[in-house]
Design a protein around this motif. Structure first.
Motif, PDB file in Angstrom:
ATOM      1  N   THR A   5      14.737  13.456  -5.898  1.00  0.00           N
ATOM      2  CA  THR A   5      14.469  12.380  -4.960  1.00  0.00           C
ATOM      3  C   THR A   5      14.313  12.964  -3.577  1.00  0.00           C
ATOM      4  N   THR A   6      13.632  12.217  -2.746  1.00  0.00           N
ATOM      5  CA  THR A   6      13.404  12.693  -1.395  1.00  0.00           C
ATOM      6  C   THR A   6      13.587  11.537  -0.423  1.00  0.00           C
ATOM      7  N   PRO A   7      14.278  11.732   0.700  1.00  0.00           N
ATOM      8  CA  PRO A   7      14.466  10.632   1.633  1.00  0.00           C
ATOM      9  C   PRO A   7      13.170  10.304   2.363  1.00  0.00           C
ATOM     10  N   THR A   8      12.919   9.036   2.567  1.00  0.00           N
ATOM     11  CA  THR A   8      11.779   8.628   3.383  1.00  0.00           C
ATOM     12  C   THR A   8      12.208   8.615   4.841  1.00  0.00           C
ATOM     13  N   GLN A   9      11.258   8.488   5.733  1.00  0.00           N
ATOM     14  CA  GLN A   9      11.541   8.313   7.157  1.00  0.00           C
ATOM     15  C   GLN A   9      11.603   6.817   7.469  1.00  0.00           C
ATOM     16  N   VAL A  10      12.155   6.485   8.634  1.00  0.00           N
ATOM     17  CA  VAL A  10      12.117   5.092   9.079  1.00  0.00           C
ATOM     18  C   VAL A  10      10.655   4.678   9.215  1.00  0.00           C
ATOM     19  N   GLN A  11      10.324   3.528   8.639  1.00  0.00           N
ATOM     20  CA  GLN A  11       8.951   3.020   8.734  1.00  0.00           C
ATOM     21  C   GLN A  11       8.935   1.724   9.521  1.00  0.00           C
ATOM     22  N   LEU A  12       7.965   1.581  10.394  1.00  0.00           N
ATOM     23  CA  LEU A  12       7.701   0.318  11.079  1.00  0.00           C
ATOM     24  C   LEU A  12       6.349  -0.179  10.591  1.00  0.00           C
ATOM     25  N   ILE A  13       6.375  -1.273   9.854  1.00  0.00           N
ATOM     26  CA  ILE A  13       5.160  -1.761   9.195  1.00  0.00           C
ATOM     27  C   ILE A  13       4.769  -3.114   9.765  1.00  0.00           C
ATOM     28  N   SER A  14       3.550  -3.216  10.238  1.00  0.00           N
ATOM     29  CA  SER A  14       3.025  -4.481  10.751  1.00  0.00           C
ATOM     30  C   SER A  14       2.379  -5.253   9.611  1.00  0.00           C
ATOM     31  N   ILE A  15       2.713  -6.512   9.498  1.00  0.00           N
ATOM     32  CA  ILE A  15       2.207  -7.360   8.425  1.00  0.00           C
ATOM     33  C   ILE A  15       0.909  -8.029   8.870  1.00  0.00           C
ATOM     34  N   ASP A  16      -0.156  -7.843   8.066  1.00  0.00           N
ATOM     35  CA  ASP A  16      -1.428  -8.498   8.380  1.00  0.00           C
ATOM     36  C   ASP A  16      -1.565  -9.775   7.549  1.00  0.00           C
ATOM     37  N   GLU A  17      -2.725 -10.423   7.649  1.00  0.00           N
ATOM     38  CA  GLU A  17      -2.933 -11.679   6.925  1.00  0.00           C
ATOM     39  C   GLU A  17      -2.798 -11.487   5.416  1.00  0.00           C
ATOM     40  N   ASP A  18      -3.201 -10.312   4.951  1.00  0.00           N
ATOM     41  CA  ASP A  18      -3.165 -10.037   3.533  1.00  0.00           C
ATOM     42  C   ASP A  18      -1.735  -9.946   3.007  1.00  0.00           C
ATOM     43  N   GLY A  19      -0.808  -9.545   3.877  1.00  0.00           N
ATOM     44  CA  GLY A  19       0.579  -9.385   3.459  1.00  0.00           C
ATOM     45  C   GLY A  19       1.448 -10.595   3.735  1.00  0.00           C
ATOM     46  N   ALA A  20       0.888 -11.576   4.421  1.00  0.00           N
ATOM     47  CA  ALA A  20       1.678 -12.760   4.792  1.00  0.00           C
ATOM     48  C   ALA A  20       1.975 -13.625   3.576  1.00  0.00           C
ATOM     49  N   GLY A  21       3.124 -14.294   3.615  1.00  0.00           N
ATOM     50  CA  GLY A  21       3.479 -15.246   2.566  1.00  0.00           C
ATOM     51  C   GLY A  21       4.378 -14.706   1.483  1.00  0.00           C
ATOM     52  N   GLN A  22       4.557 -13.390   1.405  1.00  0.00           N
ATOM     53  CA  GLN A  22       5.409 -12.838   0.360  1.00  0.00           C
ATOM     54  C   GLN A  22       6.848 -12.679   0.847  1.00  0.00           C
ATOM     55  N   ARG A  23       7.785 -12.749  -0.079  1.00  0.00           N
ATOM     56  CA  ARG A  23       9.189 -12.569   0.270  1.00  0.00           C
ATOM     57  C   ARG A  23       9.454 -11.119   0.632  1.00  0.00           C
ATOM     58  N   ILE A  24      10.416 -10.921   1.527  1.00  0.00           N
ATOM     59  CA  ILE A  24      10.730  -9.564   1.984  1.00  0.00           C
ATOM     60  C   ILE A  24      11.231  -8.698   0.832  1.00  0.00           C
ATOM     61  N   ASP A  25      11.989  -9.261  -0.120  1.00  0.00           N
ATOM     62  CA  ASP A  25      12.497  -8.444  -1.228  1.00  0.00           C
ATOM     63  C   ASP A  25      11.348  -7.949  -2.113  1.00  0.00           C
ATOM     64  N   ASN A  26      10.373  -8.822  -2.380  1.00  0.00           N
ATOM     65  CA  ASN A  26       9.221  -8.399  -3.172  1.00  0.00           C
ATOM     66  C   ASN A  26       8.377  -7.374  -2.424  1.00  0.00           C
ATOM     67  N   PHE A  27       8.264  -7.550  -1.107  1.00  0.00           N
ATOM     68  CA  PHE A  27       7.526  -6.593  -0.275  1.00  0.00           C
ATOM     69  C   PHE A  27       8.165  -5.205  -0.355  1.00  0.00           C
ATOM     70  N   LEU A  28       9.494  -5.158  -0.280  1.00  0.00           N
ATOM     71  CA  LEU A  28      10.201  -3.879  -0.316  1.00  0.00           C
ATOM     72  C   LEU A  28      10.138  -3.238  -1.705  1.00  0.00           C
ATOM     73  N   LEU A  29      10.208  -4.049  -2.746  1.00  0.00           N
ATOM     74  CA  LEU A  29      10.103  -3.507  -4.103  1.00  0.00           C
ATOM     75  C   LEU A  29       8.762  -2.830  -4.318  1.00  0.00           C
ATOM     76  N   ALA A  30       7.704  -3.401  -3.727  1.00  0.00           N
ATOM     77  CA  ALA A  30       6.370  -2.810  -3.859  1.00  0.00           C
ATOM     78  C   ALA A  30       6.241  -1.553  -3.008  1.00  0.00           C
ATOM     79  N   LYS A  31       6.860  -1.569  -1.826  1.00  0.00           N
ATOM     80  CA  LYS A  31       6.747  -0.432  -0.905  1.00  0.00           C
ATOM     81  C   LYS A  31       7.602   0.751  -1.340  1.00  0.00           C
ATOM     82  N   LEU A  32       8.773   0.459  -1.877  1.00  0.00           N
ATOM     83  CA  LEU A  32       9.737   1.503  -2.211  1.00  0.00           C
ATOM     84  C   LEU A  32       9.810   1.670  -3.719  1.00  0.00           C
TER      85      LEU A  32
END
Length: 320
Positions: A5-32
């Motif tokens: 495993t490898t640690p990621t860095q702190v990420q700052l992600i801006s949400i666009d129209e395409d990403g709007a409407g989804q729950r934060i937990d589902n967003f994180l599951l997809a990202k991580l």
């Protein structure tokens, strides 16, 4: 061997129209990818995940313009030596089975024997294969599902707004699906509509199946006979509701199980169909009608029967 495993860095992600409407937990599951769901919820509860510099709850729905702070976590690395090398043939096969594609959607003629997504003992499914085929696509998600052993039309969204649009159509019963199935015996012409509530149950063995049960969810399928044979009928099935295994169980309930259905058919009929060359469940999603999420035009996409299924039909004696 454990994956490193490898640690990621702190990420700052801006949400666009395409990403709007989804729950934060589902967003994180997809990202991580590779991070356990329990860890996702833990970092949210501890306040390590921030939206617009504020703590949020797992059910928070993202809005366009939100800035999400994702903390360093340890992500399981993909082993590119084994994935997807063992699946390259199937990945290449999927490219040849794309029926339609544009910037919003992919319509695929899914082969039998491949799951729509990984999980439950399946490492690699359709969606993982498509992500390999389309590495520049930031978003690829299933609009609906097909059973592993069912072939035919499968719809995939390439934009989150397209996914929402198509899910709305499913919820409002504005998407029409048409299947073809080879069933035991002579389907009666008057049995055009089957309304039978379906309930999911778990057997003592742990196997999950569906049964007609008065406590189940209301379910409706419309049927039409396409061809008759001495031992079987080829029927068209149009589900009005979208329950798990709906067509398969409604056929069994009518006394006409689908050929080579390992959960709901019967040995004698299956043996007779195998003698004709059938080696898989004879259930095929033949047609899908929906409204295109961008152009708003109605689309009907058809997937022809695979050669192995047409060969079985040719081998069956027609009903005189």
């Amino acid at each position: 061997m454990n994956k490193e495993t490898t640690p990621t860095q702190v990420q700052l992600i801006s949400i666009d129209e395409d990403g709007a409407g989804q729950r934060i937990d589902n967003f994180l599951l997809a990202k991580l990818k590779g991070v356990p769901k329990s860890m996702i919820y833990r970092i949210v509860r501890k306040g390590e995940v921030r939206v617009n510099k504020k703590r949020i709850k797992p059910e928070y729905k993202l809005a366009a313009g939100d800035e999400v702070r994702v903390p360093p976590v340890r992500v399981a690395e993909k082993d590119y030596r084994t994935a997807p090398s063992a699946n390259l043939n199937r990945v290449a096969q999927l490219e040849e089975r794309i029926l339609f594609e544009d910037k919003q959607i992919i319509v695929l003629n899914k082969p039998a024997g491949i799951a729509v997504h990984g999980g439950s003992g399946v490492d690699y499914g359709v969606i993982e294969s498509l992500r390999t085929l389309r590495p520049t696509c930031k978003f690829l998600e299933l609009v609906h599902r097909l059973d592993r052993d069912t072939s035919g039309v499968l719809l995939i969204a390439k934009k989150r707004m397209a996914l929402r649009h198509l899910h709305d159509q499913l919820r409002n019963k504005q998407m029409q699906k048409v299947y073809q199935a080879l069933v035991r015996g002579q389907w009666q012409e008057h049995d055009r509509v089957v309304k039978a509530p379906l309930l999911k149950i778990t057997l003592k063995s742990g196997e999950r199946i569906v049964r007609v049960n008065s406590e189940g969810k209301p379910s409706e399928t419309r049927f039409r006979v396409l061809r008759r044979f001495d031992e079987a009928s080829l029927v068209e099935a149009s589900p009005v509701t979208g329950r798990t295994h709906q067509i398969r169980v409604h056929c069994q309930y009518q006394g006409h199980p689908i050929a080579c259905d390992d959960k709901y058919s019967e040995q004698k009929f299956d043996d007779a169909m195998r003698a004709k060359g059938l080696q898989r469940l004879f259930l095929h999603a033949a047609q899908l009608t929906f409204t295109h999420p961008e152009s708003e035009t109605q689309m009907t996409v058809q997937a022809p029967l695979d050669a192995d299924l047409t060969a079985v039909l040719d081998a069956l004696e027609k009903k005189g």
